[in-house]
Motif scaffolding. Structure first.
Motif, short mmCIF file in Angstrom:
data_model
loop_
_atom_site.label_atom_id
_atom_site.label_comp_id
_atom_site.label_asym_id
_atom_site.label_seq_id
_atom_site.Cartn_x
_atom_site.Cartn_y
_atom_site.Cartn_z
N SER A 95 67.31 -58.66 -64.51
CA SER A 95 66.78 -58.83 -63.11
C SER A 95 67.81 -57.73 -62.24
CB SER A 95 66.51 -60.11 -62.60
OG SER A 95 67.64 -60.84 -62.66
N ASN A 96 68.93 -57.68 -62.72
CA ASN A 96 69.99 -56.79 -61.72
C ASN A 96 69.20 -55.49 -61.53
OD1 ASN A 96 72.33 -55.82 -61.10
ND2 ASN A 96 73.53 -56.85 -62.65
N LEU A 99 66.81 -55.67 -58.88
CA LEU A 99 67.06 -56.00 -57.42
C LEU A 99 67.58 -54.80 -56.99
CD1 LEU A 99 69.03 -59.23 -58.32
CD2 LEU A 99 66.98 -59.17 -57.06
N ALA A 163 68.18 -66.18 -52.54
CA ALA A 163 68.40 -66.62 -53.88
C ALA A 163 67.96 -68.23 -54.00
CB ALA A 163 69.61 -66.54 -54.54
N TYR A 197 67.09 -68.91 -61.64
CA TYR A 197 67.23 -70.14 -62.18
C TYR A 197 65.89 -70.96 -61.99
CZ TYR A 197 71.84 -68.28 -62.25
OH TYR A 197 73.10 -67.47 -62.47
N SER A 226 67.46 -63.98 -69.02
CA SER A 226 68.73 -64.31 -69.11
C SER A 226 69.53 -65.51 -69.18
CB SER A 226 69.88 -63.58 -68.28
OG SER A 226 69.56 -62.19 -68.26
N LYS A 227 68.66 -66.54 -68.53
CA LYS A 227 69.19 -67.91 -68.22
C LYS A 227 68.46 -68.90 -69.35
CE LYS A 227 71.71 -65.98 -65.36
NZ LYS A 227 73.12 -65.70 -65.46
N ARG A 235 69.13 -57.91 -72.22
CA ARG A 235 68.68 -57.52 -70.80
C ARG A 235 67.39 -57.24 -70.61
NH1 ARG A 235 71.37 -59.15 -68.42
NH2 ARG A 235 71.50 -57.80 -66.75
C1 LIG Z 1 71.04 -65.18 -58.51
C2 LIG Z 1 71.04 -64.18 -59.86
N1 LIG Z 1 70.10 -63.17 -59.65
C3 LIG Z 1 70.10 -62.27 -60.85
C4 LIG Z 1 71.07 -62.44 -61.72
C5 LIG Z 1 70.89 -61.59 -62.77
O1 LIG Z 1 70.67 -61.82 -64.08
P1 LIG Z 1 70.12 -60.73 -65.05
O2 LIG Z 1 70.33 -59.28 -64.62
O3 LIG Z 1 70.97 -61.20 -66.07
O4 LIG Z 1 68.62 -60.99 -65.22
C6 LIG Z 1 71.95 -63.38 -61.80
C7 LIG Z 1 72.97 -63.38 -63.17
O5 LIG Z 1 73.83 -64.20 -62.98
C8 LIG Z 1 71.95 -64.45 -60.87
O6 LIG Z 1 72.73 -65.52 -60.93
#
Ligand SMILES: Cc1ncc(COP(=O)(O)O)c(C=O)c1O
Length: 366
Positions: A95-96, A99, A163, A197, A226-227, A235
């Motif tokens: 999701s990084n 964003l 968030a 989350y 990821s969680k 990814r």
């Molecule tokens: C609030 C939040 N958003 C997004 C992410 C990004 O996760 P990912 O890029 O692994 O989907 C994290 C990862 O720790 C997160 O804590």
């Protein structure tokens, strides 16, 4: 200073890199410890579903081919799972990535991006990388102050990041607070509701972002595999929102941003509801056990709705963290978040958490 320094665009020169959790291998190399508990990156301690492993194995012979750049089958399946249209989904390399794509698409020099004082590091990082101005709004009791965030909106505001739950504080805002906030946001300002989350949340009064998409076309919801799905290593994350916005974001993303293994893993993960239920249950039980142990150790913590908890370790935090590392326990210092007296600890297996409690007891003894 390198000879390229002057050539680097000014917004990139001043960036501080994202601090990932220390990898297990690195600590093992440094200290030669046999037992290491990594509780630094909010990963799923159960790993991932065996169905995912089988699906990845089946896809291995096809690695010479480019991935489906449109992630057609993945989007079809995810759309059905979420009750939205495939055109409302933008899959990302975690999701990084999505964003960051939002910031790059909507904000540039002269624009403002609003986030909480203790926001996830990627929001300020991508804001600065885009040359936009970050507006960090002071938190209230470590939680988002949505009313102050709405007050911070100006004619320059392009994006607001929320968030829920928040990382690194684990705090939550409720339905009424979110609805009041959305009513105050002008329709041309993009609100990104980061629900990384989402699956762990146990409270009834939790605003599910997807329920608000038809009412607010300026709302985008991000989630991740990821969680709870345990797929941080492949990814895979996504954004859901208005199809027109998703169409524009699609123009900015790399053509093959989600690799073949991530696509098949995501589809298989959606099929294993038992694995998700088991992961949530383990997190709930271990969160209760670990926070009770923290209380026994007389360590304060911020009650968390995620798969991690942020613990007050005081002025001695750097030494305590060092001691935990020496004992093979990797947690996340939060100095970069302006929380130098806190450590964020992921909810691992009972065995890992027992290791952590023993190490904390030893570290805090002096
Ligand atoms: C609030 C939040 N958003 C997004 C992410 C990004 O996760 P990912 O890029 O692994 O989907 C994290 C990862 O720790 C997160 O804590």
């Amino acid at each position: 200073m390198s000879r390229f320094y002057d050539r680097i665009v000014s917004q990139v020169r001043t960036l501080t890199p994202y601090q990932p959790g220390k990898p297990i291998d690195e600590l093992q190399r440094e200290l030669g410890l046999a037992r290491i508990s990594k509780l630094a990156s909010n990963e799923n301690p159960l790993g991932c579903s065996p169905k995912v492993v089988a699906a990845i194995e089946q896809a291995l012979p096809n690695l010479a081919r480019y991935p489906d750049g449109n992630a057609y089958y993945f989007k079809q399946k995810l759309a059905a799972h979420l009750g939205v249209q495939p055109g409302q989904i933008l899959p990302g390399n975690g999701s990084n990535e999505v964003l960051e794509l939002v910031v790059r698409t909507f904000a540039g020099p002269g624009d403002e991006v609003i986030y909480d004082q203790y926001a996830f590091a990627v929001y300020p990082l991508s804001t600065r990388a885009a040359g936009a101005t970050g507006v960090a709004v002071p938190a209230k009791d470590y939680a988002h102050d949505l009313s102050a965030m709405a007050d911070a909106i100006t004619a320059r505001t392009k994006v607001i990041f929320l968030a829920n739950p928040n990382n690194p504080t684990g705090t939550l805002f409720d339905t009424a607070t979110f609805e009041q906030f959305m009513q105050r946001v002008p329709e041309q300002v993009i609100v990104v509701l980061d629900e990384a989350y989402y699956e762990y949340v146990q409270v009834a009064d939790y605003p599910d972002g997807l329920d608000y998409l038809s009412r607010y076309p300026n709302l985008l919801v991000s989630r991740t595999f990821s969680k709870v799905y345990g797929l941080a290593g492949v990814r895979l994350g996504y954004l859901v929102g208005d199809a027109e916005i998703i169409d524009y974001l699609n123009r900015v993303r790399e053509p093959f941003n989600v690799n073949t293994l991530a696509q098949v893993a995501g589809m298989a993960a959606l099929d294993d509801k038992d694995f998700v239920a088991e992961s949530v249950e383990l997190n709930r039980d271990n969160m209760a056990w670990f926070t009770a142990a923290l209380t026994t150790l007389k360590l304060a913590y911020i009650p968390s709705s995620g798969n991690f908890v942020t613990v007050h370790t005081g002025a001695d935090t750097a030494r305590i963290n060092q001691s935990l590392l020496q004992q093979g326990v990797i947690v996340r210092p939060l100095t970069g978040y302006g929380m130098a007296e806190w450590l964020r600890i992921s909810i691992g297996t009972r065995d890992e958490l027992e290791h952590c409690v023993d190490a904390l007891q030893e570290a805090c003894r002096v």
